[in-house]
Design an enzyme around this catalytic site. Structure first.
Site, PDB file in Angstrom:
ATOM      1  CG  ASP A 264       9.136 -19.140  34.262  1.00 61.13           C
ATOM      2  OD1 ASP A 264       8.644 -18.564  33.273  1.00 61.13           O
ATOM      3  OD2 ASP A 264       9.281 -20.379  34.304  1.00 61.13           O
TER       4      ASP A 264
HETATM    5  C1  BGC Z   1       7.934 -21.103  31.332  1.00 53.91           C
HETATM    6  C2  BGC Z   1       9.244 -20.592  30.808  1.00 53.91           C
HETATM    7  C3  BGC Z   1       9.007 -19.735  29.594  1.00 53.91           C
HETATM    8  C4  BGC Z   1       8.070 -18.609  29.977  1.00 53.91           C
HETATM    9  C5  BGC Z   1       7.808 -17.640  28.861  1.00 53.91           C
HETATM   10  C6  BGC Z   1       6.904 -20.009  31.507  1.00 53.91           C
HETATM   11  O1  BGC Z   1       5.643 -20.515  31.775  1.00 53.91           O
HETATM   12  O2  BGC Z   1       8.153 -21.761  32.553  1.00 53.91           O
HETATM   13  O3  BGC Z   1      10.089 -21.649  30.517  1.00 53.91           O
HETATM   14  O4  BGC Z   1      10.214 -19.249  29.104  1.00 53.91           O
HETATM   15  O5  BGC Z   1       6.838 -19.169  30.376  1.00 53.91           O
HETATM   16  O6  BGC Z   1       7.071 -18.194  27.863  1.00 53.91           O
END
Ligand code: BGC
Length: 736
Positions: A264
């Site tokens: 993530d």
């Molecule tokens: C979130 C994810 C997301 C990623 C990309 C993160 O902050 O937890 O769910 O896919 O950002 O945007």
């Protein structure tokens, strides 16, 4: 390209080039376009690193992504294209209801259809991978991200996980037109942060993790999800992004996942904050050893992996393995043959918000709405009734949820627009008050959401609303959370409706008690007082592009609500986490024992939620017959049929969600009071009846026994079939 060719390509690449493939940066760095969805301070990339990264996130649009790809390909010595990923969570440009609302449809077919539409629009916009589905099991409504999940139940979540992966990817090849790769996230257990505070520690027993939390990820993997994202949280004190047991043993080993694992946003670097790594180099080593292929938005991999190999700290094979997986994904998407895949401005124009897509968005919004209460006031009459619509959500355009990052907010249909589109005459509209309280924490955020008041001051807004309410036969109040009160980094300790809106409700109630509440929100809210006083409460969540039209149809009876809660609505916040699939405890409480002291209960509130999982009313009445079983004993390897007859005994055509729950009465470990094992959504005309048959197999009765074997145990079971998780319509059977 076949695998051998890919391996040859890999062999041709320098170590630096392989490591470049492992880096993902935000689209914003290329052309100052695209959406930033995480903290930027973790970054600090050199221009060269940005230019050489193997994948890009957060950008969308055929023109933009074609241009970035074209520039990239000019400099790419091996003709390896960029991979474009983004969060298409509940739609690209046609926005569907938020995932929690999608869970409330109890209709995997429509969810799959919506995902296929999102894939088509995304593919035309140049995207290759969506960071969806989010399948984290959620039982704490304080956590803002419950809006991204299909809710509190492992079985329901698994059904939607499968439906969404199949919707995005199709069942054929990823390179097919209109297909994009899915990303099951956030592996694992992210939905259980202690106290509902985002990014917080997760404490789950291995049994709970495996039995309740892992099945939805597994369902997505089994459905063929091409990628999986790690979670921010720790599990048993180990952060997922550095958790070898979780990623290599469970995800790759037990679940057989052989696609790409992506961290993530900045989660590799966060291993430092978790106190598991001393610096970025250690963090990189931990993550690559654990099996993370792509580093989203940090310099951990690109700045350290080469050094780690040179110093013999990690095996070079780890880089080869990760780079090859990424090349394989690009190959599966057909990008070596056509780096632009489906990116096409003309297609965008044709697909975005086309009639068919809008229709599905509206159908889904209707199916997701849950009628929580109705004292014979809904549906409203189209004529002969004067109706005042009062509440700040009357003309709110921000109804598609915070993860609809490519939505154009002005394309969303508001309540007022929906009512006007229906041609209802004797109506008026007033905001009545603002959206949020001064202490909501919201105005400190960067979001540009319209939370400001209009030109009237608070007294004028209220006065106008009161005048309208006094003259009306019925008052419809669209109130609730605004969209930036839920989503990432939006945990709330109080999950009440903002006070300013509740004050408005009370004042209106003083002058007119015929109130229908239309409730907007990204999570279950505490609405006890409101639901006692209002004559009807219609839960509409954050319904997306077609929200206003769908609400109008439901309020005026063009459509009959058929959503069922995918997450319990707590009685009060002190009850959280509250979910139907709980355990008896050694001192179970029942209503007959109100005065007994030493039982598992609260002194001041009931144990049961205000509205339970699976609950929802209809404009019609359904009668469900006694459960009948075709036999009372289930032999191993055989199956048993449990059936009911459902009758529409009311005056409206409607859809009932027939739900089957099973209870294992005695086990080698304590077993939940019941678990959802099947559901069927059926439509019946007035007077029509239909038999609904569920097949029960031994597989459905398996659980992690005292020795952590996934098995069934012979003995007595109860099967319940009814219209929500409280049903007492049951029969017993024995597993021999
Ligand atoms: C979130 C994810 C997301 C990623 C990309 C993160 O902050 O937890 O769910 O896919 O950002 O945007």
């Amino acid at each position: 390209m076949d695998k051998e060719k890919l391996i040859e390509l890999l062999e041709d690449m320098s170590m630096e080039e392989k490591i470049d493939q492992l880096l993902q940066v935000c689209c914003y760095y290329y052309e100052k376009e695209g959406v930033i969805t995480g903290p930027e301070n973790a970054a600090g990339f050199s221009e060269e690193e940005v230019q050489n990264a193997g994948s890009v996130l957060g950008g969308g649009g055929a023109k933009l992504l074609r241009r970035i790809q074209e520039n990239y390909m000019k400099k790419q010595p091996h003709h390896i294209p960029l991979l474009f990923m983004a969060d298409v969570i509940n739609g690209y440009r046609t926005i569907f209801p938020i995932p929690l609302a999608q869970g409330a449809t109890f209709n995997p077919e429509i969810v799959e259809k919506a995902a296929a539409i999102s894939a088509k629009e995304s593919a035309a916009a140049g995207l290759h991978v969506t960071f969806s589905p989010m399948v984290d099991l959620v039982r704490d409504a304080r956590w803002g991200r419950v809006m991204e999940s299909a809710g509190e139940d492992a079985f329901l979540n698994s059904c939607f996980s499968k439906a969404m992966v199949e919707g995005y990817q199709g069942k054929g090849e990823l390179k097919e037109k209109g297909r994009i790769a899915a990303c099951v996230k956030h592996f694992a257990g992210y939905g259980a942060p202690i106290a509902g505070r985002d990014y917080n520690t997760v404490e789950l027993s291995e049994r709970t993790l495996r039995e309740d939390y892992l099945p939805a990820y597994k369902a997505g993997v089994d459905a063929g999800s091409a990628t999986v994202m790690t979670s921010f949280n720790t599990l048993d004190r180990v952060p997922s992004t550095g958790n070898k047991k979780l990623l290599r043993d469970i995800l790759r080993g037990e679940m057989g996942f052989d696609g790409v694992i992506i961290s993530d946003w900045a989660a590799i670097e966060e291993l430092i904050h978790h106190g598991m790594a001393g610096d970025k180099k250690e963090a990189a080593a931990l993550a690559i050893e654990a099996g993370v292929d792509i580093d989203m938005m940090t310099t951990c991999y690109c700045g350290n992996l080469k050094k780690l190999i040179e110093e013999n700290e990690i095996d070079e094979a780890l880089i080869n393995e990760a780079a090859l997986r990424i090349l394989e994904l690009k190959n599966r998407l057909g990008l070596f043959e056509n780096p632009y895949k489906d990116a096409d401005e003309a297609e965008e124009a044709e697909l975005f918000l086309c009639e068919e897509h809008r229709k599905t968005a509206k159908d889904m919004a209707i199916e997701s709405m849950v009628l929580l209460k109705n004292d014979n006031i809904l549906p409203l009459q189209k004529e002969g009734q004067s109706i005042a619509f009062i509440g700040p959500h009357v003309n709110n355009k921000w109804i598609s949820g915070v993860w609809s990052i490519f939505a154009r907010i002005d394309e969303n249909v508001t309540v007022e627009e929906g009512i006007r589109n229906l041609g209802i005459k004797d109506v008026n509209f007033a905001r009545g008050c603002g959206f949020i309280d001064p202490d909501s924490g919201i105005d400190t955020f960067h979001d540009n959401q319209n939370v400001s008041e209009d030109s009237k001051n608070a007294d004028q807004l209220l006065e106008e609303a009161l005048q309208n309410a006094k003259r009306a036969d019925v008052v419809v109040m669209p109130i609730g959370e605004i969209s930036i009160q839920s989503g990432e980094a939006s945990s709330r300790a109080s999950i009440d409706i903002p006070k300013v809106q509740m004050d408005l409700f009370e004042k209106i109630y003083e002058v007119n008690q015929n109130i229908v509440v239309v409730l907007f929100n990204g999570r279950p809210l505490t609405i006890k007082d409101l639901s006692e006083k209002a004559k009807a409460v219609l839960e509409v969540w954050l319904p997306g592009t077609e929200g206003g039209n769908a609400i109008a149809d439901v309020l005026f009876g063009n459509a009959n609500p058929s959503g069922r809660l995918s997450m319990s609505f707590p009685y009060s916040v002190g009850q959280i986490p509250v979910y139907y699939s709980e355990f008896h405890t050694g001192r179970p409480y029942s209503d007959e024992q109100k005065d007994v002291k030493y039982l598992s209960k609260y002194l001041d509130i009931p144990n049961t939620p205000l509205y339970p999982f699976g609950y929802g009313l209809s404009y019609t009445d359904f009668e469900i017959s006694q459960v009948t079983l075709d036999k009372s004993e289930l032999q191993n390897g055989e199956s048993l049929e449990a059936s009911v007859t459902v009758k529409n005994a009311g005056r409206f055509t409607g859809k009932e969600v027939v739900q089957m729950y099973i209870q294992d009465k005695v086990g080698s470990v304590s077993r939940p009071v019941r678990q959802l094992k099947g559901f069927r959504k059926i439509e019946l005309q007035p007077g029509e009846e239909r038999k609904v048959i569920f097949t029960i197999t031994e597989d459905m009765l398996k659980f992690y026994d005292i020795n952590m074997n996934f098995t069934s145990e012979s003995g007595e079971f109860t099967v319940y079939i009814g219209s929500d998780s409280r049903t007492q319509n049951k029969q017993d059977f024995v597993l021999v």
